[in-house]
Structures are given as structure tokens and as C-alpha cells.
Design a protein around this motif. Sequence first.
Motif, PDB file in Angstrom:
ATOM      1  N   UNK A  10       0.840  -1.190   0.000  1.00 24.96           N
ATOM      2  CA  UNK A  10       0.000   0.000   0.000  1.00 24.96           C
ATOM      3  C   UNK A  10       0.874   1.238   0.000  1.00 24.96           C
ATOM      4  N   UNK A  11       0.550   2.181  -0.879  1.00 23.84           N
ATOM      5  CA  UNK A  11       1.238   3.474  -0.891  1.00 23.84           C
ATOM      6  C   UNK A  11       0.229   4.555  -0.514  1.00 23.84           C
ATOM      7  N   UNK A  12       0.593   5.379   0.479  1.00 28.01           N
ATOM      8  CA  UNK A  12      -0.214   6.517   0.882  1.00 28.01           C
ATOM      9  C   UNK A  12       0.583   7.783   0.588  1.00 28.01           C
ATOM     10  N   UNK A  13      -0.048   8.695  -0.172  1.00 30.95           N
ATOM     11  CA  UNK A  13       0.625   9.947  -0.562  1.00 30.95           C
ATOM     12  C   UNK A  13       2.013   9.688  -1.141  1.00 30.95           C
ATOM     13  N   UNK A  14       2.143   8.636  -1.958  1.00 32.14           N
ATOM     14  CA  UNK A  14       3.381   8.386  -2.677  1.00 32.14           C
ATOM     15  C   UNK A  14       4.456   7.669  -1.906  1.00 32.14           C
ATOM     16  N   UNK A  15       4.228   7.335  -0.647  1.00 33.22           N
ATOM     17  CA  UNK A  15       5.241   6.664   0.163  1.00 33.22           C
ATOM     18  C   UNK A  15       4.997   5.160   0.183  1.00 33.22           C
ATOM     19  N   UNK A  16       6.086   4.374   0.173  1.00 37.18           N
ATOM     20  CA  UNK A  16       5.995   2.924   0.055  1.00 37.18           C
ATOM     21  C   UNK A  16       5.360   2.297   1.287  1.00 37.18           C
ATOM     22  N   UNK A  17       5.114   0.965   1.193  1.00 43.60           N
ATOM     23  CA  UNK A  17       4.364   0.272   2.217  1.00 43.60           C
ATOM     24  C   UNK A  17       4.923   0.379   3.612  1.00 43.60           C
ATOM     25  N   UNK A  18       6.245   0.424   3.747  1.00 39.87           N
ATOM     26  CA  UNK A  18       6.860   0.506   5.060  1.00 39.87           C
ATOM     27  C   UNK A  18       6.579   1.799   5.794  1.00 39.87           C
ATOM     28  N   UNK A  19       6.022   2.796   5.096  1.00 39.31           N
ATOM     29  CA  UNK A  19       5.683   4.072   5.720  1.00 39.31           C
ATOM     30  C   UNK A  19       4.225   4.114   6.201  1.00 39.31           C
ATOM     31  N   UNK A  20       3.490   3.051   5.973  1.00 42.47           N
ATOM     32  CA  UNK A  20       2.072   3.031   6.324  1.00 42.47           C
ATOM     33  C   UNK A  20       1.845   2.114   7.518  1.00 42.47           C
ATOM     34  N   UNK A  21       1.050   2.576   8.462  1.00 39.92           N
ATOM     35  CA  UNK A  21       0.694   1.771   9.624  1.00 39.92           C
ATOM     36  C   UNK A  21      -0.668   1.141   9.373  1.00 39.92           C
ATOM     37  N   UNK A  22      -0.718  -0.195   9.298  1.00 36.95           N
ATOM     38  CA  UNK A  22      -1.973  -0.911   9.115  1.00 36.95           C
ATOM     39  C   UNK A  22      -2.394  -1.499  10.454  1.00 36.95           C
ATOM     40  N   UNK A  23      -3.591  -1.150  10.882  1.00 34.35           N
ATOM     41  CA  UNK A  23      -4.113  -1.583  12.167  1.00 34.35           C
ATOM     42  C   UNK A  23      -5.298  -2.518  11.954  1.00 34.35           C
ATOM     43  N   UNK A  24      -5.451  -3.494  12.819  1.00 40.01           N
ATOM     44  CA  UNK A  24      -6.645  -4.343  12.859  1.00 40.01           C
ATOM     45  C   UNK A  24      -7.364  -4.026  14.164  1.00 40.01           C
ATOM     46  N   UNK A  25      -8.551  -3.430  14.045  1.00 37.20           N
ATOM     47  CA  UNK A  25      -9.304  -2.980  15.220  1.00 37.20           C
ATOM     48  C   UNK A  25      -8.451  -2.087  16.123  1.00 37.20           C
ATOM     49  N   UNK A  26      -7.685  -1.210  15.485  1.00 34.91           N
ATOM     50  CA  UNK A  26      -6.882  -0.242  16.220  1.00 34.91           C
ATOM     51  C   UNK A  26      -5.570  -0.771  16.746  1.00 34.91           C
TER      52      UNK A  26
END
Length: 642
Positions: free
Chosen positions: A39-55
Motif C-alpha cells: 500500500x502506498x499513501x501519498x506516494x510513500x511505500x508500504x513501510x511508511x504506512x501503519x496498518x491496524x486491525x481494530x486499532x
Amino acid sequence: MLNSQTLDNVQACNLSDGLKFQPGLRVETDCQTCNYTQLRINGLAGGYSQILINGRPIFSPLTGLYGLEQIPVNMIDRVEVIRGGGSSLYGSSAIGGTVNVITKLPKKNGYELGYNRQLINGETEDNILTGNASLVSKKQNAGVSLFFNQRNRELYDHNGDNFSELPELSNTSFGLNSFYLIGENQKLEISLSRLYEYRYGGEMVEGPVFLAQQAEERTHNVWMGSADYQINFNEDKSSFITYAGWQQTNRDHYTGIFPDDDSAIIAHNANPPYGTSLTTTLQGGFQLNHKLTDTWGVENILTIGAEYLYDDVLDEIKAYNYLIDQTTKNFGVLAQSDWKLTPSLNLLTGARVDKHNLVDNLVVSPRASLLYKLKKKTQLRLSYGSGFRAPQAFDADLHIAFAGGGISRVQLSPNLLPERSHSVSASINYDKVKTKYIAGFTLEGFYTRLNRAFILDPIGEDNFGEVFEKRNGQGATVQGATLELRANLNMKLQLETGFTLQTSRYDNKVEYIDGLEGIRDFIRTPNSYGYGVLTLFPNSRLNGAINYVYTGSMKVPHFAGAPEQLVDEIETTGSFHELSFKVNYNLEITKLKTRVNLYGGIRNLTNSYQTSFDTGKNRDSNYVFGPAQPRTFYLGIKLLSL
């Protein structure tokens, strides 16, 4: 926010399918053989995104490779997205933003059964069986929600070379989400899920995987769960929350190329490159919220908390002398104050202090956001956030790729230092509500400065293939703007769309392929991308949706080795226009208290798909871009309780 209705409208099968229908988000496929996504958010690679499951941040680096496809859509109630560094309070990996997957909680007694059959490019079957059930007590003080998902997809070969572009998948997932109201002011929530996946990509032959000319095989067994307890007191002015999360992934895997000469074949057969992986993630903490009604004459909501995150990653392939054995521990303390200065002006300030076992000093990440409400239709927001990434292995670092007849791996520099970020965003939000329509837009500009940005430096070859070292670069800047448009006309037509223009560049040129002149642009990062979903509701029985995904051109490294690729080069891809549609017909069977939903459609109607795939066993598996799959026809049925 992405709700379950939108996920249904775009016929998403899993989390990966749905996230591309959010402004500023893009999901990309990064391997021609195993099809791992990020997943890329605002052009940044996956390691820059925090994915949470139920917080809870229980999406480990290993889970990040394939987890976006392993989370079935019928498990999801909604997905909450926070773009930009303003989400730094959520942890060290939230520089690009945060995606919080909220699973379904029971609301009433009911069930749902579904079957979906897809035909990829008219030839490859993909069958999905889903089931949901929920039970709520008569007193409405307890309930449980159950889900089940089973998927089987065959191998798909797009260019006729007998090597797959889409891997074989066999997924089985099940789990529960429950709540219990201990009293009028106390609540306990518990969730538990099990995800199983078998994945095979490469040469399309029968027999032991190590005899295939080139192949990747993965078997994942994932358990994840969480528990949350909340008590409200002080006339509901205060609340205390304590929580815990857990995830464990066992993976057996193979990544290999069958050699050409006799001595290498003997060595390969004697010691094929099978591997094992084990990751364990544990998280726990508490949060105290208190509403102050008379602090210097203004209202203030104060939040303090602390949490501990433990992540242990072991990934090993003995035949390649490949080993990642890493344990990370992070203790964070946070404080936040949300001031309602006037009826139209809010100021949110806060900071998070982290002690990470791979970082020598304490890391302080401040955050501030100013919200101004102009009348009832317009909101103006200005935000700042600081964050960091520890010198550890992230999802893409755990992926072994094929290139030039060998395998390429990533190793961490012993001198790797933490990466720091500073992010600023500004937005204007306008919504106009009338009797027969609702319309609005959001325009957001964002700027992120990365200091000591992580880069992959090609350091040559060994006996197995290319080796890249992750080290610190000089810095990088990501900036751009996202426009969202939304409208609903008399509950008959609904439009949701978003478009992003941006640039992502390093301060100095980065060498992606040994011997080639470097470039400043981030690879695999288009400067423009967007989506649109148009939903039509002619009557209560019939509805439909048309969706569109645009991916702009980007720079992609291409290693030589395949018959059609004789030199290493950095290529600029074309753009892609992915158009899809879905039609639903609903029929109620009152006597059985059941609604029957019949649906069908076509994904990627124009077959906008990569046409320049490498062929053969020496292909560059990372040379893949554009839409996740070609034109796909599907039909399905759902039975839902009334």
C-alpha cells in the motif's frame, strides 16, 4: 472512510481490492511470480504506512507482504484512513498514514451466505465462498459475529510462456468478533481470526516445486486476535481503555530457479532452497480520556496513554545462507489535548515519546492540528506531524525476487540509522446539503520531508544473485495535492471520486541498478493517480455501480536476463485506465425471511493490463506494474436474512 457498502459496490474480494478506492491511496503488485502487494499513501511505500486491525498494530512485516490479500472483505465492517504524518501518534511506521481495519461487530441476529465465480480473461477460474452470522442477546448486552471465507484461484498465464502472471491461491479464513456489556458503563470486546493461504507462482507444471524451472511457493498459517476493555465514569466525562493484541504467522516457503549445468543441478536437488518463517507480534497498552469543561474558559479533552509493541521476525533459507533474525521492542507514551477554543475553532496538540531497542535515544514525535469551521458548510484544517522509522526490516525487505537468472535479496547496513520525517498538510472541506441532493469536495495539499531516507543500494552479486543493501540516503521530499468530489442526488445516484497529483524525489540521484546512472525519482511511484465510483439506484430491486481507476506513468527498473531484455535499464511506463461495472438485482422471499441478491459484472472492461511481461525462467519478477489483473467476468449470489 471506506464502508462495507462501497466494498460491495466495487466487488472487492479482499482488503487489497478495496483500498484503491480511497483518495491518496494506491495498491500496487510488486512481483510477477508471487504477486505480493504493498500500500502506498501519498506516494510513500508500504513501510511508511501503519496498518491496524481494530486499532491494533498487529500487521507484522511478514504479514505485510501478502496480508492485504489475506484479509477477506466479508470480515470488514469499515476501513478508516488517516493520510499524512498527522497520524504519528499511532507509532513509528505511520509517516505516510494509517489504515485501521474495523471488523464486523454484531448488531442484530442475521446471516449472509454468498458464492462468487470469476473468470479471468475468459479462461482462469476464481471461486469464492463466503458466510457471515451474528447473534445478539435479548437484552442487547452481548453478541458475537462470525465470518468464513474460502477462495480457490487457478494459475493464470498472460503471455503464453507457461509461467504464471497470477499465482494459484487457496485461502481459508474464519473468525469471530464479540462484545459483552458488563454494566451500563463497561464494555469488553474480543476478536480472534485464523487465516490460511497456499500460494504458488512460476512454471505451470505438476510435481515437486523444486523441479520447476522457476517458482515461488508459500504456505501461511496466521492467527490474530485482540481484547479491549473500556469503562466510563465521572458522569461519562472520563473513560479508561486497556487493550492487547496478538498475531503469529508460520510460513513454509520455496523460492528457486532450476540450474542449467550438471554440478549445480546435483547441488540444487540435494539441498533445494526451502525456507521457514515465524513472526510473533504482541501489543498492549492503556488510554485515559478526560473531558475538562472549564479550562481557562474553554472545553478540553485530554488523552494520555502508553503502549508496548514487541515484534519478532525469523526468516531463513539455509540453501542461500539467507537469514533475518530480528526482535524489535518499542515502548511509547503519548499525550494529546483537544481544545475547543471557540464554537468554530479547535486546536489539537500532542506528542508521542518512543524508546525503540534499535534506536539509541528517545524519539519525540510532536503533532498539532488546527480546525476552523466556517459557517456550517466549510472546514479548514492545518496539520503538522513528526515521525520516525527504526532501522529494521520492513515488508518489502523480506521479499526475494528473481532477476537475471538468480535471486536478489535485501540486507540491512550495520550502520543504518533511524529515518526521521516532518509532514505538513492543509485542506479545505465543503459540503452542501439540500432536500434532494448532497454535494461536496475536499482539497488537500501535503508535504513530507524525509531525513536520512532509506534507500536500496546495489552492492553487486554473490553466488546466488543480486544483493542490495538498505542504507541511509541524504533525504527526500514528497509533496502534492489530492482532490475529492462526492455527491448524492435524491438517493438515486451517488458519486465518490479522488485524484492525486504529486512528486516524490530524493535530494541526490539514487542508483537502482549497479552500473546505471541513478535517478532522483522514487521508482514505482506515478505522479498522478485516482479513482471514481458512480452508484445508481433506479429502484429498490435494481442497482448498479461503475468504477474507474487511473494509474499514471512511473519509472520502473528492468534487469536483463529474459530473452526479450538484453540490457539493464530504467523504463518509463505508460498510463492505465481500468473501467469496471456491476449490476445487482434483489428479490425478497418474505415467507423465508430472506433476500436473494443476484449480481454480475466485468472488472477491467477494456483489458488495460501490462503487455510487456518478461518471459521464461530468467525473467525479472519485479518488472510488473499497472492493474492487478486483466479483464475479469464474474457472477454471484447472496442469501441475506431480512
